[in-house]
Design a protein around this motif. Structure first.
Motif, mmCIF file in Angstrom:
data_model
loop_
_atom_site.group_PDB
_atom_site.id
_atom_site.type_symbol
_atom_site.label_atom_id
_atom_site.label_comp_id
_atom_site.label_asym_id
_atom_site.label_seq_id
_atom_site.Cartn_x
_atom_site.Cartn_y
_atom_site.Cartn_z
ATOM 1 N N GLY A 115 2.525 21.651 -43.664
ATOM 2 C CA GLY A 115 3.216 21.769 -42.382
ATOM 3 C C GLY A 115 2.676 22.865 -41.485
ATOM 4 N N TRP A 116 1.481 23.348 -41.794
ATOM 5 C CA TRP A 116 0.880 24.404 -40.979
ATOM 6 C C TRP A 116 0.408 23.840 -39.653
ATOM 7 C CZ3 TRP A 116 -2.405 25.438 -45.832
ATOM 8 C CH2 TRP A 116 -1.744 26.326 -46.690
ATOM 9 N N GLU A 117 0.437 24.652 -38.615
ATOM 10 C CA GLU A 117 -0.177 24.259 -37.345
ATOM 11 C C GLU A 117 -1.691 24.205 -37.552
ATOM 12 O OE1 GLU A 117 -2.125 27.210 -36.091
ATOM 13 O OE2 GLU A 117 -0.520 28.297 -35.155
ATOM 14 N N ALA A 118 -2.372 23.538 -36.651
ATOM 15 C CA ALA A 118 -3.800 23.201 -36.830
ATOM 16 C C ALA A 118 -4.671 24.415 -37.155
ATOM 17 C CB ALA A 118 -4.325 22.478 -35.598
ATOM 18 N N ALA A 119 -4.500 25.513 -36.422
ATOM 19 C CA ALA A 119 -5.355 26.688 -36.646
ATOM 20 C C ALA A 119 -5.124 27.278 -38.035
ATOM 21 C CB ALA A 119 -5.103 27.743 -35.569
ATOM 22 N N LYS A 120 -3.878 27.345 -38.478
ATOM 23 C CA LYS A 120 -3.589 27.900 -39.807
ATOM 24 C C LYS A 120 -4.097 26.958 -40.899
ATOM 25 C CE LYS A 120 -0.387 29.917 -42.895
ATOM 26 N NZ LYS A 120 -0.028 31.247 -43.102
ATOM 27 N N LEU A 121 -3.951 25.662 -40.704
ATOM 28 C CA LEU A 121 -4.473 24.681 -41.655
ATOM 29 C C LEU A 121 -5.979 24.861 -41.818
ATOM 30 C CD1 LEU A 121 -4.341 22.126 -43.434
ATOM 31 C CD2 LEU A 121 -4.467 20.780 -41.325
ATOM 32 N N GLU A 122 -6.684 24.949 -40.698
ATOM 33 C CA GLU A 122 -8.138 25.129 -40.736
ATOM 34 C C GLU A 122 -8.508 26.442 -41.424
ATOM 35 O OE1 GLU A 122 -11.953 25.346 -37.680
ATOM 36 O OE2 GLU A 122 -9.983 24.794 -36.900
ATOM 37 N N GLU A 123 -7.777 27.517 -41.121
ATOM 38 C CA GLU A 123 -8.053 28.827 -41.722
ATOM 39 C C GLU A 123 -7.822 28.792 -43.238
ATOM 40 O OE1 GLU A 123 -6.150 33.317 -41.899
ATOM 41 O OE2 GLU A 123 -5.149 31.766 -40.745
ATOM 42 N N GLN A 124 -6.668 28.278 -43.671
ATOM 43 C CA GLN A 124 -6.341 28.239 -45.093
ATOM 44 C C GLN A 124 -7.317 27.351 -45.863
ATOM 45 O OE1 GLN A 124 -3.952 29.920 -46.989
ATOM 46 N NE2 GLN A 124 -3.901 31.151 -45.131
ATOM 47 N N TYR A 125 -7.606 26.198 -45.311
ATOM 48 C CA TYR A 125 -8.545 25.281 -45.949
ATOM 49 C C TYR A 125 -9.910 25.967 -46.109
ATOM 50 C CZ TYR A 125 -11.134 20.992 -46.939
ATOM 51 O OH TYR A 125 -11.925 20.034 -47.527
ATOM 52 N N GLY A 126 -10.385 26.610 -45.058
ATOM 53 C CA GLY A 126 -11.665 27.311 -45.106
ATOM 54 C C GLY A 126 -11.681 28.422 -46.145
ATOM 55 N N GLN A 127 -10.580 29.171 -46.238
ATOM 56 C CA GLN A 127 -10.501 30.232 -47.244
ATOM 57 C C GLN A 127 -10.576 29.663 -48.661
ATOM 58 O OE1 GLN A 127 -6.975 32.566 -46.494
ATOM 59 N NE2 GLN A 127 -7.843 33.532 -44.681
ATOM 60 N N HIS A 128 -9.908 28.540 -48.885
ATOM 61 C CA HIS A 128 -9.933 27.935 -50.217
ATOM 62 C C HIS A 128 -11.303 27.335 -50.539
ATOM 63 C CE1 HIS A 128 -5.563 28.105 -51.453
ATOM 64 N NE2 HIS A 128 -5.588 28.670 -50.252
ATOM 65 N N VAL A 129 -11.949 26.717 -49.546
ATOM 66 C CA VAL A 129 -13.312 26.209 -49.748
ATOM 67 C C VAL A 129 -14.231 27.355 -50.160
ATOM 68 C CG1 VAL A 129 -15.364 25.333 -48.535
ATOM 69 C CG2 VAL A 129 -13.163 24.165 -48.263
ATOM 70 N N ASN A 130 -14.190 28.450 -49.401
ATOM 71 C CA ASN A 130 -15.031 29.614 -49.723
ATOM 72 C C ASN A 130 -14.682 30.187 -51.092
ATOM 73 O OD1 ASN A 130 -16.426 29.418 -47.306
ATOM 74 N ND2 ASN A 130 -15.074 30.853 -46.252
ATOM 75 N N GLY A 131 -13.386 30.239 -51.394
ATOM 76 C CA GLY A 131 -12.961 30.762 -52.686
ATOM 77 C C GLY A 131 -13.496 29.940 -53.846
ATOM 78 N N TRP A 132 -13.303 28.613 -53.796
ATOM 79 C CA TRP A 132 -13.794 27.776 -54.891
ATOM 80 C C TRP A 132 -15.314 27.774 -54.951
ATOM 81 C CZ3 TRP A 132 -10.418 27.851 -58.271
ATOM 82 C CH2 TRP A 132 -9.075 27.568 -58.037
ATOM 83 N N ASP A 133 -15.992 27.914 -53.801
ATOM 84 C CA ASP A 133 -17.453 28.015 -53.819
ATOM 85 C C ASP A 133 -17.910 29.257 -54.587
ATOM 86 O OD1 ASP A 133 -17.764 25.668 -52.415
ATOM 87 O OD2 ASP A 133 -18.224 26.638 -50.499
ATOM 88 N N THR A 134 -17.096 30.290 -54.588
ATOM 89 C CA THR A 134 -17.397 31.513 -55.330
ATOM 90 C C THR A 134 -16.956 31.400 -56.783
ATOM 91 O OG1 THR A 134 -17.168 32.885 -53.354
ATOM 92 C CG2 THR A 134 -16.890 34.003 -55.480
ATOM 93 N N PHE A 135 -15.722 30.936 -56.996
ATOM 94 C CA PHE A 135 -15.126 31.030 -58.325
ATOM 95 C C PHE A 135 -15.482 29.898 -59.284
ATOM 96 C CE2 PHE A 135 -12.406 33.754 -55.691
ATOM 97 C CZ PHE A 135 -12.684 34.957 -56.333
ATOM 98 N N VAL A 136 -15.800 28.714 -58.798
ATOM 99 C CA VAL A 136 -16.197 27.639 -59.714
ATOM 100 C C VAL A 136 -17.498 28.000 -60.445
ATOM 101 C CG1 VAL A 136 -16.930 25.221 -59.873
ATOM 102 C CG2 VAL A 136 -14.845 25.818 -58.627
ATOM 103 N N PRO A 137 -18.526 28.527 -59.762
ATOM 104 C CA PRO A 137 -19.712 28.970 -60.511
ATOM 105 C C PRO A 137 -19.382 30.081 -61.519
ATOM 106 C CG PRO A 137 -20.271 28.685 -58.211
ATOM 107 C CD PRO A 137 -18.773 28.566 -58.310
#
Length: 150
Positions: A115-137
């Motif tokens: 239920g996040w507004e568009a900017a927060k959705l984009e920000e949170q999604y981006g943070q999680h993408v970056n996080g998993w790109d770091t932590f999965v390896p």
């Protein structure tokens, strides 16, 4: 961009049994992802992931724990408290034997449902993408080290 789910897949030179421990036990999770974690590895168990000196604490709930093939949890609860009626993010680790190792497929879903507004959705999604790109390896490296030490 859709912002619906994040998927990552890696192969590690460790058995599914070792990898299951690495993705489902607090003492192992704190070696590759968090600074600390507290929960029991059983469906319905409530716990927390901790970063820093309790600077960031994320409540979580174990959804599924089927050794050695599946572990999932919910987190990202609004207001920072477990609420089964509120939207949350779902993280699933699927473990498949592959040769002498394991293929790990991580999927995180639920972003649009928050239920996040568009900017927060984009920000949170981006943070999680970056996080998993770091932590999965890191997960892969830790699982491999753990398997070779035993």
């Amino acid at each position: 961009m859709e912002y619906g789910s994040i998927e990552r897949e890696i192969h590690v030179d460790a058995s599914p049994e070792v990898v299951f421990e690495v993705v489902s036990r607090p003492e192992h999770i704190s070696q590759w992802w968090t600074d600390d974690a507290h929960f029991e590895t059983k469906p319905g168990a409530v716990g927390e992931f901790v970063w820093g000196d309790r600077v960031d604490v994320a409540p979580m709930t174990v959804v599924e724990a089927e050794p050695p093939r599946l572990f999932s949890f919910r987190w990202g609860y609004p207001g920072g408290e477990v609420d089964d009626t509120a939207p949350s993010l779902l993280v699933v680790f699927e473990l498949t034997p592959s040769g002498t190792g394991t293929t790990i497929k991580l999927t995180e879903t639920g972003f649009r449902e928050m239920g996040w507004e568009a900017a927060k959705l984009e920000e949170q999604y981006g943070q999680h993408v970056n996080g998993w790109d770091t932590f999965v390896p890191r997960l892969g490296e830790y699982a491999t080290r753990l398997a070779s030490a035993s």
